[in-house]
Design a protein around this motif. Structure first.
Motif, PDB file in Angstrom:
ATOM      1  N   LEU A   8      27.155 -36.363   9.584  1.00  0.00           N
ATOM      2  CA  LEU A   8      26.710 -36.142  10.966  1.00  0.00           C
ATOM      3  C   LEU A   8      25.579 -35.114  11.024  1.00  0.00           C
ATOM      4  N   ASN A   9      25.700 -34.076  10.201  1.00  0.00           N
ATOM      5  CA  ASN A   9      24.640 -33.062  10.158  1.00  0.00           C
ATOM      6  C   ASN A   9      23.336 -33.663   9.664  1.00  0.00           C
ATOM      7  N   ALA A  10      23.458 -34.443   8.594  1.00  0.00           N
ATOM      8  CA  ALA A  10      22.250 -35.063   8.034  1.00  0.00           C
ATOM      9  C   ALA A  10      21.632 -36.015   9.053  1.00  0.00           C
ATOM     10  N   ALA A  11      22.512 -36.746   9.765  1.00  0.00           N
ATOM     11  CA  ALA A  11      22.002 -37.706  10.759  1.00  0.00           C
ATOM     12  C   ALA A  11      21.343 -36.976  11.931  1.00  0.00           C
ATOM     13  N   ALA A  12      21.759 -35.717  12.166  1.00  0.00           N
ATOM     14  CA  ALA A  12      21.136 -34.931  13.245  1.00  0.00           C
ATOM     15  C   ALA A  12      19.805 -34.331  12.786  1.00  0.00           C
ATOM     16  N   GLY A  13      19.397 -34.655  11.552  1.00  0.00           N
ATOM     17  CA  GLY A  13      18.079 -34.229  11.080  1.00  0.00           C
ATOM     18  C   GLY A  13      18.084 -32.943  10.289  1.00  0.00           C
ATOM     19  N   ARG A  14      19.284 -32.524   9.845  1.00  0.00           N
ATOM     20  CA  ARG A  14      19.348 -31.303   9.044  1.00  0.00           C
ATOM     21  C   ARG A  14      19.503 -31.665   7.573  1.00  0.00           C
ATOM     22  N   PRO A  15      18.641 -31.195   6.705  1.00  0.00           N
ATOM     23  CA  PRO A  15      18.852 -31.444   5.275  1.00  0.00           C
ATOM     24  C   PRO A  15      20.211 -30.851   4.869  1.00  0.00           C
ATOM     25  N   THR A  16      21.042 -31.677   4.265  1.00  0.00           N
ATOM     26  CA  THR A  16      22.427 -31.278   3.973  1.00  0.00           C
ATOM     27  C   THR A  16      22.751 -31.587   2.522  1.00  0.00           C
ATOM     28  N   VAL A  17      23.431 -30.653   1.865  1.00  0.00           N
ATOM     29  CA  VAL A  17      23.851 -30.923   0.487  1.00  0.00           C
ATOM     30  C   VAL A  17      25.361 -30.718   0.389  1.00  0.00           C
ATOM     31  N   ILE A  18      26.013 -31.639  -0.321  1.00  0.00           N
ATOM     32  CA  ILE A  18      27.456 -31.517  -0.545  1.00  0.00           C
ATOM     33  C   ILE A  18      27.670 -31.035  -1.973  1.00  0.00           C
ATOM     34  N   TYR A  19      28.537 -30.039  -2.123  1.00  0.00           N
ATOM     35  CA  TYR A  19      28.990 -29.653  -3.470  1.00  0.00           C
ATOM     36  C   TYR A  19      30.461 -30.024  -3.560  1.00  0.00           C
ATOM     37  N   ASP A  20      30.843 -30.776  -4.585  1.00  0.00           N
ATOM     38  CA  ASP A  20      32.245 -31.170  -4.765  1.00  0.00           C
ATOM     39  C   ASP A  20      32.546 -31.255  -6.255  1.00  0.00           C
ATOM     40  N   VAL A  21      33.803 -30.939  -6.600  1.00  0.00           N
ATOM     41  CA  VAL A  21      34.198 -30.967  -8.019  1.00  0.00           C
ATOM     42  C   VAL A  21      34.694 -32.344  -8.454  1.00  0.00           C
ATOM     43  N   ASN A  22      34.895 -33.235  -7.493  1.00  0.00           N
ATOM     44  CA  ASN A  22      35.403 -34.566  -7.840  1.00  0.00           C
ATOM     45  C   ASN A  22      34.229 -35.467  -8.241  1.00  0.00           C
ATOM     46  N   GLN A  23      34.147 -35.705  -9.564  1.00  0.00           N
ATOM     47  CA  GLN A  23      32.999 -36.422 -10.117  1.00  0.00           C
ATOM     48  C   GLN A  23      32.860 -37.823  -9.541  1.00  0.00           C
ATOM     49  N   ARG A  24      34.003 -38.482  -9.371  1.00  0.00           N
ATOM     50  CA  ARG A  24      33.965 -39.857  -8.854  1.00  0.00           C
ATOM     51  C   ARG A  24      33.384 -39.877  -7.436  1.00  0.00           C
ATOM     52  N   SER A  25      33.879 -38.936  -6.600  1.00  0.00           N
ATOM     53  CA  SER A  25      33.372 -38.879  -5.222  1.00  0.00           C
ATOM     54  C   SER A  25      31.881 -38.558  -5.210  1.00  0.00           C
ATOM     55  N   VAL A  26      31.493 -37.605  -6.074  1.00  0.00           N
ATOM     56  CA  VAL A  26      30.077 -37.206  -6.114  1.00  0.00           C
ATOM     57  C   VAL A  26      29.214 -38.425  -6.451  1.00  0.00           C
ATOM     58  N   GLU A  27      29.639 -39.187  -7.458  1.00  0.00           N
ATOM     59  CA  GLU A  27      28.815 -40.339  -7.863  1.00  0.00           C
ATOM     60  C   GLU A  27      28.764 -41.412  -6.781  1.00  0.00           C
ATOM     61  N   LEU A  28      29.928 -41.666  -6.171  1.00  0.00           N
ATOM     62  CA  LEU A  28      29.954 -42.688  -5.112  1.00  0.00           C
ATOM     63  C   LEU A  28      29.046 -42.285  -3.946  1.00  0.00           C
ATOM     64  N   VAL A  29      29.211 -41.042  -3.492  1.00  0.00           N
ATOM     65  CA  VAL A  29      28.436 -40.603  -2.319  1.00  0.00           C
ATOM     66  C   VAL A  29      26.947 -40.575  -2.653  1.00  0.00           C
ATOM     67  N   ARG A  30      26.642 -40.160  -3.880  1.00  0.00           N
ATOM     68  CA  ARG A  30      25.224 -40.122  -4.290  1.00  0.00           C
ATOM     69  C   ARG A  30      24.600 -41.516  -4.218  1.00  0.00           C
ATOM     70  N   SER A  31      25.430 -42.529  -4.500  1.00  0.00           N
ATOM     71  CA  SER A  31      24.873 -43.887  -4.441  1.00  0.00           C
ATOM     72  C   SER A  31      24.984 -44.472  -3.030  1.00  0.00           C
ATOM     73  N   GLY A  32      25.385 -43.626  -2.068  1.00  0.00           N
ATOM     74  CA  GLY A  32      25.416 -44.076  -0.674  1.00  0.00           C
ATOM     75  C   GLY A  32      26.705 -44.792  -0.300  1.00  0.00           C
ATOM     76  N   LYS A  33      27.737 -44.679  -1.155  1.00  0.00           N
ATOM     77  CA  LYS A  33      28.994 -45.395  -0.860  1.00  0.00           C
ATOM     78  C   LYS A  33      30.088 -44.400  -0.485  1.00  0.00           C
ATOM     79  N   ALA A  34      30.878 -44.762   0.527  1.00  0.00           N
ATOM     80  CA  ALA A  34      31.948 -43.877   0.997  1.00  0.00           C
ATOM     81  C   ALA A  34      33.178 -44.033   0.084  1.00  0.00           C
ATOM     82  N   PRO A  35      33.767 -42.923  -0.370  1.00  0.00           N
ATOM     83  CA  PRO A  35      34.950 -43.031  -1.234  1.00  0.00           C
ATOM     84  C   PRO A  35      36.240 -43.332  -0.482  1.00  0.00           C
ATOM     85  N   PHE A  36      36.210 -43.323   0.851  1.00  0.00           N
ATOM     86  CA  PHE A  36      37.390 -43.637   1.665  1.00  0.00           C
ATOM     87  C   PHE A  36      36.914 -44.185   2.997  1.00  0.00           C
ATOM     88  N   PHE A  37      37.883 -44.683   3.788  1.00  0.00           N
ATOM     89  CA  PHE A  37      37.512 -45.306   5.056  1.00  0.00           C
ATOM     90  C   PHE A  37      37.450 -44.297   6.196  1.00  0.00           C
TER      91      PHE A  37
END
Ligand SMILES: NC(=O)c1ccc[n+]([C@@H]2O[C@H](COP(=O)([O-])OP(=O)(O)OC[C@H]3O[C@@H](n4cnc5c(N)ncnc54)[C@H](O)[C@@H]3O)[C@@H](O)[C@H]2O)c1
Length: 386
Positions: A8-37
Motif C-alpha cells: 500500500l505504501n509503495a502504491a501510494a508512491g513511496r519507495p518501499t523496501v522490505i527486509y525479511d529473513v524468510n528466503q522463500r518469501s523474499v524470492e517470491l515477493v521479489r518476483s512479484g508473487k504473493a506468498p499467501f492470499f
C-alpha cells in the motif's frame, strides 16, 4: 501483515523496501508473487514490484536509508500461554547497527503492554535518537488492502516528534488518525481482539447448549435476531481460531495476572468446540467404524492460512476416534489434503471446518451425516442430531 502495508505504501508512491529473513518469501515477493492470499494483493504487488516502488532484501543494511522503519514480526505466546517477546527483541538487536538517529520506528506487531516502552528505552540507552511509535494493525486477515484505507488508524509515541512522524507516515494511507498514549494503544489492540474472541465464545457456548438439548441453534438465532436491532451484529457459531485472537487474549490475561476470567473462559469454549463435535458424534454414531471428511482446513473462510486452525485440531481428535479421516481445502497448500470429490464420496460423516465460498452451494448426499456449525450449506444440515 507487513507485506500488504508495504504494498500500500509503495502504491501510494513511496519507495518501499522490505527486509525479511524468510528466503522463500523474499524470492517470491521479489518476483512479484504473493506468498499467501490477501484480497487484491497479487495484482497490486505485481504492479509495485514492476514499477520499482517496492524492493525486497534479506539483508538488514537496507533499513539504514529508510525514513520510517516498520516492525511487524510475529509476537506469539509460548506453550504455557506466556507472551514471548524474545523474537521481537532479537530482530531489533540484529537490526540495531543499521538504525539511524532521526528515523521513526513504527511498532506494528501486537505486543504485551509495556513492550513499546521497553523498546524505546532499549534504543535510547543504545545512544540512538529513534522515536518508537506503537501503531496497531486492526484489519481482518484477508481484507488488509480493502480495510487499511477505510479504518481509522490509532497512533501513539513517547514524544511529540514521534507522534508527528507517525501521523506523517500514516496520512497517505489511513482515512483518519486517532491518538492514544502508548499503553492505551497497546491495550486498545488487545481489547479489540479479546472482545472478538469472547464474542465468538458466547455464541459457541449458546450453540453447544442448544445442540445438547437437541434443538436447532440456527432456528433460535434467526428468531432472536429477526428485527431485533440489539442483536443485529451477533456473529454466528463456528471455529474461532487463527494466529491472533487466542494469543492476544492470552497476552491480555497474562498482563492482568491471569485474572482475565472472561478471556480464559473464551479459550476453553472456542478450543473446546472440536471436542464437542467429536463427543456428540461418538454419542450418536459408531464413530470408530466411520470415515470422517473435513471440508475446509484454513482457520477462516476464503483464506489459505492454516495457522492455529481448529480444523487441524479436529483432525487430530478424529485420528484418535474415527476409523479414517480425510480432509479437503481449496486454498490451503498442504500435500496431506485430498480432492474434494474423494473426501465427499468416501466419507460417512462430513464436517464443514471452514465455510469457504465454494462449499456454500454444495448439495451433499442425504446419505451422509453432515455437521455444519456455520450454517453455510444451502440446506439446513446444521444439527449434530441424527
Ligand atoms: N495476521 C493478522 O491478521 C494480524 C492482524 C493484526 C496484527 N497482527 C500482528 O502482526 C504481527 C505479525 O503477524 P503476521 O501474521 O504478519 O506474522 P507472520 O509470521 O506472517 O509475518 C512475520 C514476518 O516477519 C518475518 N520475520 C521474523 N523474524 C524476523 C527478523 N528477525 N527479521 C526480519 N524479518 C523477520 C517472518 O519471516 C515473516 O515474514 C503480529 O504481532 C500479529 O499479532 C497480525
Amino acid at each position: 501483515m507487513g507485506l500488504p502495508l508495504a504494498v500500500l505504501n509503495a502504491a501510494a508512491g513511496r519507495p518501499t523496501v522490505i527486509y525479511d529473513v524468510n528466503q522463500r518469501s523474499v524470492e517470491l515477493v521479489r518476483s512479484g508473487k504473493a506468498p499467501f492470499f490477501e484480497e487484491g494483493l497479487a495484482e497490486l504487488l505485481a504492479k509495485v514490484v514492476e514499477s520499482g516502488y517496492l524492493t525486497v532484501s534479506d539483508q538488514p543494511e537496507v533499513i539504514a536509508d529508510a525514513r520510517y522503519v516498520v516492525l511487524v514480526v510475529g509476537t506469539p505466546v509460548d506453550r504455557y500461554l506466556n507472551p514471548d517477546i524474545e523474537s521481537l527483541f532479537a530482530a531489533v538487536r540484529y537490526c540495531r547497527p543499521h538504525l539511524r538517529t532521526g528515523q521513526l520506528l513504527v511498532l506494528r506487531s501486537t505486543v504485551y503492554p509495556g513492550v513499546s516502552r521497553k523498546l524505546q528505552d532499549y534504543l535510547s540507552d543504545s545512544g540512538l535518537e529513534v522515536d518508537v511509535a506503537f501503531c496497531p494493525e486492526r484489519i481482518a486477515q484477508g481484507r488488509a488492502l480493502i480495510e487499511t484505507g477505510s479504518l481509522p488508524q490509532i497512533i501513539s509515541a513517547f514524544s511529540e516528534r514521534g507522534l508527528a512522524d507517525a501521523r506523517e507516515f500514516f496520512a497517505p494511507i489511513a482515512p483518519e488518525i486517532l491518538t492514544l498514549e502508548p499503553l492505551e494503544a497497546e491495550l486498545a489492540k488487545l481489547f479489540t481482539n479479546a472482545y472478538r474472541y469472547i464474542e465468538f465464545a458466547s455464541v459457541n457456548q449458546f450453540y453447544m447448549i442448544a445442540e445438547t438439548q437437541g434443538v436447532n441453534y440456527e432456528r433460535i438465532a434467526h428468531a432472536i435476531k429477526h428485527r431485533y436491532p440489539r442483536l443485529a451484529h451477533m456473529p454466528g457459531p463456528g471455529f474461532a481460531a487463527g494466529p491472533c485472537l487466542l494469543k492476544d487474549t492470552m497476552q491480555l490475561a497474562a498482563f492482568y495476572n491471569r485474572q482475565c476470567s472472561l478471556g480464559h473462559a473464551a479459550l476453553w469454549i472456542n478450543e473446546g468446540l472440536p471436542d464437542f463435535i467429536v463427543a456428540r458424534l461418538k454419542k450418536d454414531y459408531p464413530l470408530h467404524t466411520m470415515t470422517v471428511g473435513i471440508l475446509g482446513m484454513a482457520f477462516k473462510a476464503d483464506n489459505d492460512d492454516r495457522r492455529d486452525s481448529l480444523s487441524y485440531k479436529l483432525r487430530k481428535l478424529l485420528r484418535l476416534e474415527a476409523k479414517r479421516t480425510l480432509c479437503h481445502d481449496p486454498m490451503v497448500p498442504d500435500p496431506d489434503l485430498q480432492p474434494r470429490d474423494v473426501v465427499i464420496d468416501e466419507s460417512d460423516v462430513l464436517i464443514i471446518g471452514a465455510p469457504h465460498r465454494e462449499y456454500r452451494s454444495l448439495d451433499l448426499p442425504s446419505s451422509k451425516v453432515v455437521v455444519d456449525i456455520w450454517g453455510c450449506l444451502p440446506q439446513d444440515r446444521g444439527t449434530l442430531r441424527p
